[in-house]
Enzyme design. Structure first.
Site, PDB file in Angstrom:
ATOM      1  CB  CYS A 113      -0.992  -0.179   1.129  1.00 21.54           C
ATOM      2  SG  CYS A 113      -2.112  -1.575   1.305  1.00 21.54           S
ATOM      3  CG  HIS A 253      -3.068   3.319   3.583  1.00 25.37           C
ATOM      4  ND1 HIS A 253      -3.542   3.077   2.078  1.00 25.37           N
ATOM      5  CD2 HIS A 253      -2.939   1.923   3.908  1.00 25.37           C
ATOM      6  CE1 HIS A 253      -3.795   1.798   1.805  1.00 25.37           C
ATOM      7  NE2 HIS A 253      -3.411   0.957   2.979  1.00 25.37           N
ATOM      8  CG  ASN A 283      -6.431  -0.986   2.331  1.00 24.54           C
ATOM      9  OD1 ASN A 283      -5.945  -0.468   1.180  1.00 24.54           O
ATOM     10  ND2 ASN A 283      -5.678  -1.577   3.160  1.00 24.54           N
TER      11      ASN A 283
HETATM   12  O1  UT7 Z   1      -3.141  -1.809   4.006  1.00 19.12           O
HETATM   13  C1  UT7 Z   1      -2.792  -2.634   4.967  1.00 19.12           C
HETATM   14  C2  UT7 Z   1      -3.798  -3.470   4.959  1.00 19.12           C
HETATM   15  N1  UT7 Z   1      -4.177  -4.077   6.135  1.00 19.12           N
HETATM   16  C3  UT7 Z   1      -4.605  -3.302   7.277  1.00 19.12           C
HETATM   17  O2  UT7 Z   1      -4.825  -2.240   7.311  1.00 19.12           O
HETATM   18  C4  UT7 Z   1      -5.316  -4.159   8.333  1.00 19.12           C
HETATM   19  C5  UT7 Z   1      -4.965  -3.614   9.674  1.00 19.12           C
HETATM   20  N2  UT7 Z   1      -5.926  -4.279  10.680  1.00 19.12           N
HETATM   21  C6  UT7 Z   1      -7.023  -3.980  10.794  1.00 19.12           C
HETATM   22  O3  UT7 Z   1      -7.655  -3.070  10.377  1.00 19.12           O
HETATM   23  C7  UT7 Z   1      -7.965  -4.803  11.904  1.00 19.12           C
HETATM   24  O4  UT7 Z   1      -6.957  -5.738  12.561  1.00 19.12           O
HETATM   25  C8  UT7 Z   1      -9.002  -5.619  11.447  1.00 19.12           C
HETATM   26  C9  UT7 Z   1     -10.151  -4.696  10.873  1.00 19.12           C
HETATM   27  C10 UT7 Z   1      -8.687  -6.369  10.238  1.00 19.12           C
HETATM   28  C11 UT7 Z   1      -9.535  -6.706  12.461  1.00 19.12           C
HETATM   29  O5  UT7 Z   1     -10.130  -5.586  13.531  1.00 19.12           O
HETATM   30  P1  UT7 Z   1      -9.701  -6.054  14.970  1.00 19.12           P
HETATM   31  O6  UT7 Z   1     -10.376  -5.185  15.961  1.00 19.12           O
HETATM   32  O7  UT7 Z   1      -8.302  -6.358  15.109  1.00 19.12           O
HETATM   33  O8  UT7 Z   1     -10.425  -7.617  15.124  1.00 19.12           O
HETATM   34  P2  UT7 Z   1      -9.628  -9.139  15.299  1.00 19.12           P
HETATM   35  O9  UT7 Z   1      -9.069  -9.498  14.265  1.00 19.12           O
HETATM   36  O10 UT7 Z   1      -9.037  -8.721  16.571  1.00 19.12           O
HETATM   37  O11 UT7 Z   1     -11.093 -10.150  15.713  1.00 19.12           O
HETATM   38  C12 UT7 Z   1     -11.947  -9.617  16.671  1.00 19.12           C
HETATM   39  C13 UT7 Z   1     -13.207 -10.626  16.455  1.00 19.12           C
HETATM   40  C14 UT7 Z   1     -12.749 -12.026  16.049  1.00 19.12           C
HETATM   41  O12 UT7 Z   1     -13.576 -13.009  16.664  1.00 19.12           O
HETATM   42  P3  UT7 Z   1     -13.445 -13.446  18.269  1.00 19.12           P
HETATM   43  O13 UT7 Z   1     -12.011 -14.247  18.106  1.00 19.12           O
HETATM   44  O14 UT7 Z   1     -13.106 -12.365  19.190  1.00 19.12           O
HETATM   45  O15 UT7 Z   1     -14.441 -14.584  18.554  1.00 19.12           O
HETATM   46  C15 UT7 Z   1     -12.710 -12.366  14.574  1.00 19.12           C
HETATM   47  O16 UT7 Z   1     -12.820 -13.628  14.324  1.00 19.12           O
HETATM   48  O17 UT7 Z   1     -13.698 -10.114  15.262  1.00 19.12           O
HETATM   49  C16 UT7 Z   1     -13.865 -11.316  14.392  1.00 19.12           C
HETATM   50  N3  UT7 Z   1     -13.932 -10.960  13.023  1.00 19.12           N
HETATM   51  C17 UT7 Z   1     -15.223 -10.464  12.410  1.00 19.12           C
HETATM   52  N4  UT7 Z   1     -16.328 -10.574  12.787  1.00 19.12           N
HETATM   53  C18 UT7 Z   1     -17.341 -10.093  12.113  1.00 19.12           C
HETATM   54  C19 UT7 Z   1     -12.971 -10.730  12.281  1.00 19.12           C
HETATM   55  N5  UT7 Z   1     -13.646 -10.253  11.091  1.00 19.12           N
HETATM   56  C20 UT7 Z   1     -14.616 -10.166  11.102  1.00 19.12           C
HETATM   57  C21 UT7 Z   1     -15.890  -9.716  10.217  1.00 19.12           C
HETATM   58  N6  UT7 Z   1     -17.261  -9.716  10.771  1.00 19.12           N
HETATM   59  N7  UT7 Z   1     -15.569  -9.295   8.967  1.00 19.12           N
END
Ligand code: UT7
Length: 332
Positions: A113, A253, A283
């Site tokens: 990115c 970004h 994104n």
């Molecule tokens: O350009 C670079 C590209 N990448 C990025 O910018 C990504 C940077 N990271 C992020 O933006 C965040 O880490 C995410 C948006 C990807 C995830 O958010 P988070 O607050 O870090 O969530 P998490 O990965 O810690 O997941 C929390 C919960 C999990 O469930 P449990 O284990 O607490 O039961 C996930 O399974 O949210 C769940 N989860 C979802 N639930 C509903 C993960 N994705 C989803 C979803 N819908 N789409």
């Protein structure tokens, strides 16, 4: 060394809109989760006929028209992308041919990115040192083509688009004041497409294991992003002999509103000085910054003489920041 500035901007977004509600029908997610955790409401998806060069071509033609530059006058084309039409030839060469930019050298650049800021930095060197006069820099990604639509942790985040700028010499004191680039390859495993290259060539097994799609450790990338956006912003300001108080406009970004908000807090900026369009496009990787730049310009948010800060992070892991003293007046 000559000063280098942006003398034209353009962007292109595919027509199809995929809303969070559409995604609710595909994976176990909800509009509420996506909005509150990321800020994204919808994103664009390229059609089955559209590849990176198609999106790039439209964005490039708009940037050329904005700069009032003919394709034959382009000396250099750099396409920043992680989703080229194919491994080779470079997407930049495909664009060069379709534009009729016969004199231009052309190559692709991969920095996740951060690709657009990396490409801006590279192209500007050629103009600053007098090798070239006109460069076309494109940031394009078609991430919906490499998404695993069964993985809710990634498929809700990404969208497709292209943005382009024309770089040319500008008056002293205007244009690009400083750039800052960095990389930490030890974090490469946190955001990757594992197969399809020379490490794991495509086989039936790699396809079955869905190794030709984005694999990401979201929380690790999140932690990195929150830290690096602030650090890279401060580093480039220092190189430009500016302080936080000198920032007139920030284009970060567009990955996640929580990451953007952390950067705003670190820099002590008012929300009006920050451009956000991730709610509409998600994104778009390399296209994120140039599409935002084009929209901010067209909305009259980039005033001539304003200090505009661009900052990005991405796969690699990489980061890049740039400070521009905006020099392109509004056009019709
Ligand atoms: O350009 C670079 C590209 N990448 C990025 O910018 C990504 C940077 N990271 C992020 O933006 C965040 O880490 C995410 C948006 C990807 C995830 O958010 P988070 O607050 O870090 O969530 P998490 O990965 O810690 O997941 C929390 C919960 C999990 O469930 P449990 O284990 O607490 O039961 C996930 O399974 O949210 C769940 N989860 C979802 N639930 C509903 C993960 N994705 C989803 C979803 N819908 N789409």
């Amino acid at each position: 060394m000559r000063q280098v500035g942006i003398t034209g901007v353009g962007s292109y977004l595919p027509e199809e809109v995929i809303t969070n509600f559409d995604l609710e029908k595909i994976v176990d997610t909800s509009d509420e989760w996506i909005r509150t955790r990321t800020g994204i409401r919808e994103r664009r998806r390229a059609s089955s006929e559209e590849a990176a060069s198609d999106l790039s071509l439209v964005a490039a033609e708009k940037a050329l028209a904005c700069a009032e530059v003919a394709a034959e006058d382009i000396d250099l084309i750099i396409v920043a992308t992680v989703t080229p039409d194919m491994f080779f030839p470079a997407t930049a060469c495909l664009v060069q041919d379709r534009l009729g930019a016969k004199r231009a050298a052309a190559f692709d650049l991969s920095a996740g990115c951060s690709g657009f800021i990396y490409a801006l930095a590279v192209a500007s060197q050629f103009i600053a040192n007098g090798t070239y006069n006109t460069a076309l820099v494109i940031g394009v990604d078609v991430l919906t083509k490499i998404i695993n639509w069964e993985d809710r942790s990634t498929c809700v985040l990404f969208g497709d688009g292209a943005g382009a700028v024309i770089l040319q010499p500008v008056e002293p004191g205007q244009g690009l004041l400083a750039v800052h680039l960095g990389a930490d390859g030890s974090g490469g495993r946190f955001l990757e497409m594992p197969a399809g290259g020379s490490r794991q060539p495509a086989t039936l097994d790699t396809v079955k294991a869905k190794l030709h799609s984005i694999h990401m450790n979201g929380p690790e990338v999140f932690k990195f992003a929150v830290r690096i956006l602030g650090e890279a912003s401060l580093a480039v300001l220092e190189k430009a002999n500016l302080t936080k108080a000198d920032i007139d406009f920030l284009i970060p970004h567009q990955a996640n509103i929580r990451i953007v908000e952390a950067a705003i807090k670190r820099l002590g900026l008012e929300a009006e000085k920050v451009f956000v369009n991730l709610d509409r496009y998600g994104n778009m990787s390399s296209a994120s910054i140039p599409v935002a730049l084009d929209e901010a310009y067209r909305e009259g948010k980039l005033k001539v003489g304003a200090n505009v800060l661009l900052v990005s992070f991405g796969a690699g892991l990489t980061w890049g920041s740039a400070v521009l003293r905006w020099s392109l007046p509004p056009k019709g």
